[in-house]
Motif scaffolding. Structure first.
Motif, mmCIF file in Angstrom:
data_model
loop_
_atom_site.group_PDB
_atom_site.id
_atom_site.type_symbol
_atom_site.label_atom_id
_atom_site.label_comp_id
_atom_site.label_asym_id
_atom_site.label_seq_id
_atom_site.Cartn_x
_atom_site.Cartn_y
_atom_site.Cartn_z
ATOM 1 N N ARG A 29 3.937 -8.358 -2.456
ATOM 2 C CA ARG A 29 3.993 -7.506 -3.655
ATOM 3 C C ARG A 29 2.619 -7.433 -4.324
ATOM 4 N NH1 ARG A 29 9.036 -10.114 -4.729
ATOM 5 N NH2 ARG A 29 7.960 -11.509 -6.198
ATOM 6 N N ALA A 30 1.894 -8.557 -4.316
ATOM 7 C CA ALA A 30 0.569 -8.574 -4.927
ATOM 8 C C ALA A 30 -0.418 -7.689 -4.174
ATOM 9 C CB ALA A 30 0.041 -10.005 -5.000
ATOM 10 N N ASP A 31 -0.193 -7.525 -2.868
ATOM 11 C CA ASP A 31 -1.066 -6.672 -2.044
ATOM 12 C C ASP A 31 -0.216 -5.529 -1.487
ATOM 13 O OD1 ASP A 31 -3.309 -5.781 -0.808
ATOM 14 O OD2 ASP A 31 -3.589 -7.506 0.494
ATOM 15 N N ARG A 32 0.492 -4.869 -2.395
ATOM 16 C CA ARG A 32 1.506 -3.892 -2.006
ATOM 17 C C ARG A 32 0.924 -2.736 -1.194
ATOM 18 N NH1 ARG A 32 3.143 -3.233 -6.637
ATOM 19 N NH2 ARG A 32 4.870 -4.720 -6.669
ATOM 20 N N ALA A 33 -0.282 -2.297 -1.524
ATOM 21 C CA ALA A 33 -0.863 -1.143 -0.824
ATOM 22 C C ALA A 33 -1.028 -1.430 0.667
ATOM 23 C CB ALA A 33 -2.208 -0.770 -1.446
ATOM 24 N N ALA A 34 -1.584 -2.596 0.993
ATOM 25 C CA ALA A 34 -1.771 -2.942 2.406
ATOM 26 C C ALA A 34 -0.423 -3.145 3.090
ATOM 27 C CB ALA A 34 -2.622 -4.203 2.537
ATOM 28 N N ALA A 35 0.521 -3.787 2.383
ATOM 29 C CA ALA A 35 1.852 -4.001 2.957
ATOM 30 C C ALA A 35 2.521 -2.676 3.266
ATOM 31 C CB ALA A 35 2.710 -4.826 1.999
ATOM 32 N N LEU A 36 2.384 -1.713 2.369
ATOM 33 C CA LEU A 36 2.983 -0.394 2.590
ATOM 34 C C LEU A 36 2.268 0.347 3.723
ATOM 35 C CD1 LEU A 36 3.645 0.842 -1.058
ATOM 36 C CD2 LEU A 36 5.353 0.301 0.682
ATOM 37 N N GLY A 37 0.949 0.296 3.727
ATOM 38 C CA GLY A 37 0.207 0.989 4.789
ATOM 39 C C GLY A 37 0.612 0.493 6.160
ATOM 40 N N PHE A 38 0.664 -0.821 6.306
ATOM 41 C CA PHE A 38 1.051 -1.403 7.591
ATOM 42 C C PHE A 38 2.505 -1.075 7.911
ATOM 43 C CE2 PHE A 38 2.915 -4.903 10.033
ATOM 44 C CZ PHE A 38 2.097 -4.888 11.157
ATOM 45 N N GLY A 39 3.407 -1.316 6.961
ATOM 46 C CA GLY A 39 4.831 -1.134 7.217
ATOM 47 C C GLY A 39 5.233 0.306 7.448
ATOM 48 N N VAL A 40 4.646 1.228 6.701
ATOM 49 C CA VAL A 40 5.027 2.635 6.849
ATOM 50 C C VAL A 40 4.630 3.165 8.218
ATOM 51 C CG1 VAL A 40 4.546 4.982 6.034
ATOM 52 C CG2 VAL A 40 5.097 3.194 4.386
ATOM 53 N N VAL A 41 3.422 2.829 8.695
ATOM 54 C CA VAL A 41 3.023 3.329 10.014
ATOM 55 C C VAL A 41 3.916 2.723 11.099
ATOM 56 C CG1 VAL A 41 1.246 1.588 10.528
ATOM 57 C CG2 VAL A 41 1.047 3.868 11.495
#
Length: 263
Positions: free
Chosen positions: A212-224
């Motif tokens: 959650r603290a690094d949500r942008a990277a988590a979303l970028g990785f997970g969405v792709v």
């Protein structure tokens, strides 16, 4: 700063970094085809199980719809048939959505020893990491299943309302798919980074907090990963790369200092 001494980007930059980590994982398995084949085995086993389950669901969706609508027994045959057919389609569609969401967790549970070795190999090539504890395999699998069930409960809290909203005109065809990809992507990151995070001693609550603290990277990785998993057989072919990429994401973005273990 990340573990490499580089500033961590947020927003669009962090999202792009997350996407980059998947492709770095893809590059790693391309350089190690034996590890890719090794990682395909549990994904293929999970695929067979899911195909059988979906075939059974499709076969009995009409019966489930009839069981769920006893009040329609006295309706006109045409209306009763239409309502139950539509409900059967909805049941099968929900099954498909759940299969996409749960496939990763099931594959990781089935292939715990496979993906643990693959992830360790990635870590070794990047300099290694000391395990905080040597946990027996059986206990690790039980904990993995438990954490996956808890994660699934969180996923359903978001997915079921979004599934219902998907039938709303305009919103269901525009906003809902984007939100659905974001939710599914984040929780895919939760599942896929579990191996590397547990190796550092992070418990479930800590893993959620870090992502959650690094949500942008988590979303970028997970969405792709989510979008690739939507491609037929994409989840099977790309699973080793996703595990490798998740390991790189954890190693690159998180502090190497292991925290106290919590539940």
């Amino acid at each position: 700063m990340n573990s490499m001494g580089q500033p961590i980007r947020r927003g669009i930059g962090g999202f792009a970094d997350g996407v980059k980590y998947f492709f770095q994982g893809l590059g790693w398995v391309a350089r190690h085809p034996g590890q890719w084949v090794f990682g395909l085995i549990p994904a293929l086993i999970a695929l067979v199980l899911y195909v059988v389950a979906l075939v059974l669901l499709g076969t009995y969706a009409g019966d489930l719809a009839a069981w769920a609508t006893p009040f329609a027994d006295d309706w006109e045959p045409a209306l009763r048939g239409t309502v139950r057919t539509l409900l059967g389609i909805v049941v099968f569609a929900l099954g498909l959505v759940l299969s996409v969401i749960t496939f990763t967790a099931a594959t990781l549970a089935i292939g715990e020893p496979f993906y643990e070795k693959l992830s360790e190999r990635v870590e070794h090539e990047m300099g290694g990491v000391d395990k905080t504890a040597d946990i027996p395999l059986w206990r690790s699998i039980i904990r993995s299943v438990r954490d996956s069930l808890i994660t699934l409960a969180y996923v359903l809290m978001f997915t079921i309302p979004l599934f219902v909203l998907g039938f709303v005109p305009v919103v269901g065809q525009t906003v809902v798919p984007v939100l659905g990809a974001a939710v599914s992507g984040f929780f895919l990151s939760v599942e896929l980074t579990a191996l590397a995070m547990e190796r550092r001693g992070f418990g479930r609550k800590q893993r959620f907090a870090l992502l959650r603290a690094d949500r942008a990277a988590a979303l970028g990785f997970g969405v792709v990963v989510f979008l690739i998993f939507l491609i037929p057989l994409g989840a099977v072919v790309a699973m080793p790369a996703a595990v490798a990429g998740a390991t790189i994401l954890v190693r690159t973005r998180l502090s190497p200092t292991p925290p106290p273990r919590t539940a």
